[in-house]
Write a protein that holds these residues in place. Sequence first.
Motif, PDB file in Angstrom:
ATOM      1  N   PHE A  55      10.176   7.156  33.406  1.00 23.18           N
ATOM      2  CA  PHE A  55      10.142   7.581  34.808  1.00 23.18           C
ATOM      3  C   PHE A  55       9.762   9.059  34.950  1.00 23.18           C
ATOM      4  O   PHE A  55       9.005   9.443  35.853  1.00 23.18           O
ATOM      5  N   VAL A  56      10.266   9.924  34.072  1.00 20.49           N
ATOM      6  CA  VAL A  56      10.051  11.376  34.238  1.00 20.49           C
ATOM      7  C   VAL A  56       8.777  11.849  33.530  1.00 20.49           C
ATOM      8  O   VAL A  56       8.291  12.966  33.795  1.00 20.49           O
ATOM      9  N   ALA A  57       8.229  11.013  32.625  1.00 21.91           N
ATOM     10  CA  ALA A  57       7.057  11.459  31.863  1.00 21.91           C
ATOM     11  C   ALA A  57       5.873  11.835  32.760  1.00 21.91           C
ATOM     12  O   ALA A  57       5.221  12.882  32.540  1.00 21.91           O
ATOM     13  N   PRO A  58       5.524  11.015  33.787  1.00 23.66           N
ATOM     14  CA  PRO A  58       4.377  11.413  34.620  1.00 23.66           C
ATOM     15  C   PRO A  58       4.554  12.777  35.282  1.00 23.66           C
ATOM     16  O   PRO A  58       3.598  13.559  35.380  1.00 23.66           O
ATOM     17  N   PHE A  59       5.781  13.057  35.729  1.00 23.19           N
ATOM     18  CA  PHE A  59       6.015  14.338  36.390  1.00 23.19           C
ATOM     19  C   PHE A  59       5.877  15.506  35.400  1.00 23.19           C
ATOM     20  O   PHE A  59       5.316  16.554  35.724  1.00 23.19           O
ATOM     21  N   ALA A  60       6.404  15.320  34.195  1.00 22.10           N
ATOM     22  CA  ALA A  60       6.287  16.369  33.180  1.00 22.10           C
ATOM     23  C   ALA A  60       4.825  16.607  32.798  1.00 22.10           C
ATOM     24  O   ALA A  60       4.371  17.748  32.653  1.00 22.10           O
ATOM     25  N   VAL A  61       4.076  15.506  32.653  1.00 19.29           N
ATOM     26  CA  VAL A  61       2.655  15.646  32.300  1.00 19.29           C
ATOM     27  C   VAL A  61       1.890  16.333  33.430  1.00 19.29           C
ATOM     28  O   VAL A  61       1.024  17.192  33.188  1.00 19.29           O
ATOM     29  N   VAL A  62       2.196  15.970  34.675  1.00 23.70           N
ATOM     30  CA  VAL A  62       1.509  16.569  35.812  1.00 23.70           C
ATOM     31  C   VAL A  62       1.772  18.077  35.870  1.00 23.70           C
ATOM     32  O   VAL A  62       0.873  18.875  36.156  1.00 23.70           O
ATOM     33  N   ILE A  63       3.021  18.471  35.586  1.00 23.51           N
ATOM     34  CA  ILE A  63       3.339  19.905  35.643  1.00 23.51           C
ATOM     35  C   ILE A  63       2.530  20.673  34.598  1.00 23.51           C
ATOM     36  O   ILE A  63       1.902  21.699  34.897  1.00 23.51           O
ATOM     37  N   ASP A  64       2.535  20.203  33.343  1.00 31.47           N
ATOM     38  CA  ASP A  64       1.790  20.916  32.297  1.00 31.47           C
ATOM     39  C   ASP A  64       0.284  20.804  32.511  1.00 31.47           C
ATOM     40  O   ASP A  64      -0.466  21.774  32.341  1.00 31.47           O
ATOM     41  N   LEU A  65      -0.182  19.608  32.877  1.00 34.90           N
ATOM     42  CA  LEU A  65      -1.613  19.431  33.093  1.00 34.90           C
ATOM     43  C   LEU A  65      -2.084  20.157  34.346  1.00 34.90           C
ATOM     44  O   LEU A  65      -3.219  20.642  34.410  1.00 34.90           O
ATOM     45  N   GLY A  66      -1.184  20.264  35.340  1.00 33.98           N
ATOM     46  CA  GLY A  66      -1.567  20.962  36.574  1.00 33.98           C
ATOM     47  C   GLY A  66      -1.879  22.424  36.329  1.00 33.98           C
ATOM     48  O   GLY A  66      -2.796  22.989  36.946  1.00 33.98           O
ATOM     49  N   GLY A  67      -1.105  23.064  35.431  1.00 36.59           N
ATOM     50  CA  GLY A  67      -1.404  24.463  35.122  1.00 36.59           C
ATOM     51  C   GLY A  67      -2.786  24.628  34.528  1.00 36.59           C
ATOM     52  O   GLY A  67      -3.520  25.569  34.854  1.00 36.59           O
ATOM     53  N   ALA A  68      -3.187  23.679  33.637  1.00 34.50           N
ATOM     54  CA  ALA A  68      -4.507  23.764  33.018  1.00 34.50           C
ATOM     55  C   ALA A  68      -5.615  23.441  34.019  1.00 34.50           C
ATOM     56  O   ALA A  68      -6.669  24.084  34.036  1.00 34.50           O
TER      57      ALA A  68
END
Length: 361
Positions: A55-68
């Motif tokens: 459940f939390v993986a997409p949000f974590a990926v979006v946060i790190d990927l969003g910075g890039a």
Amino acid sequence: MNGNRTRQPRRAAVEHAAWVFYAIAALGSTIGQIWVGVQTPPWPANLDWWWRALFVAPFAVVIDLGGAVTAAFADWRQRLGEAAYGWRILSAATVTIGVAINIIGHADVMYLAVVFGGLGVFAYAIWLMHSAARRRDALRAAGKLADTAPVFGIVQWWREPAVTRRARSLAVAQRLPLHQALDLARRQLRDEKRRAALATHVETLIRSRHDDPVRADIAATTLDLDAVAAALTTQADVPGWARVIGADLTPPAAPILDSDPDAAQTPTAGLPAGPMPPADVLRRVPQDQASYDRWRQLWAELKANPDVELAEFAVRHDISLRQVQWIRRTGASGLLDSPLTLIDRIAQLAARNGHGPRPAS
């Protein structure tokens, strides 16, 4: 060509290494955020941990990927000449959120907080520096970025900061190698300092020609003092000054020693008594008796009043300033002490040494 072929594989290897490091660091930061998401929220007790991670993986990926992603948008707009402040601020804020989640979520275990928070910062720093390097290369290839200057070294910067700063600009503007840029910078700064000092004296001279301060200001402001200083520099008689100064530095000639006791009574005794004038002055010593006597008379006045202004003395006797200088230098050497001309004394000296007839007594 061979150098370019060698540099291309090296650059590709560095590019691949940067991507690998960024991927590992970003993955570590994402794992840290998923870990916090699995443990911190109030999940139902009967919900397995892997469901929580899912459940939390997409949000974590979006946060790190969003910075890039936002940093990539900022890089793209910067290549077009924009500042892209909005994209850069959004990118920094996204990464800050991800790092804060890792640090606060693992605050009870300092090691985990430092590792996962540091991985987020490390990944973002690698991405920014990598994208900035690629942006500079693209701008330089398009001719929109200046060439890099040579590396002058810390010692050179510490020893000559002004020269090094000027040399760095010259090396970039004129594509000069390091040592040529330094030589040109030293020469330019030396010339500028000399022209500035000369311009100050020129301004003082111009102002002294006007009693009215307003006219003096107008004259000093209207003239291009730097141009006047440059013109004076080109008109300077450097060889002439070198000859004059060099003549003053010549050592005094040794006095002529004569074994004949009668030589002390002759006009040639003790010749010369002072520093010998240069050849160009000796050639101007009169050979006829009347002109020579005139020089002796003028030298007697100069000798009696050594503080007299030479220009005033020249005007008083209706002669040139250069001739006054010749008379003073010749007289200081002792060549005007005898009533006989220089050519007559040389003839007497030759006769006494047996090279000619002895004059009748």
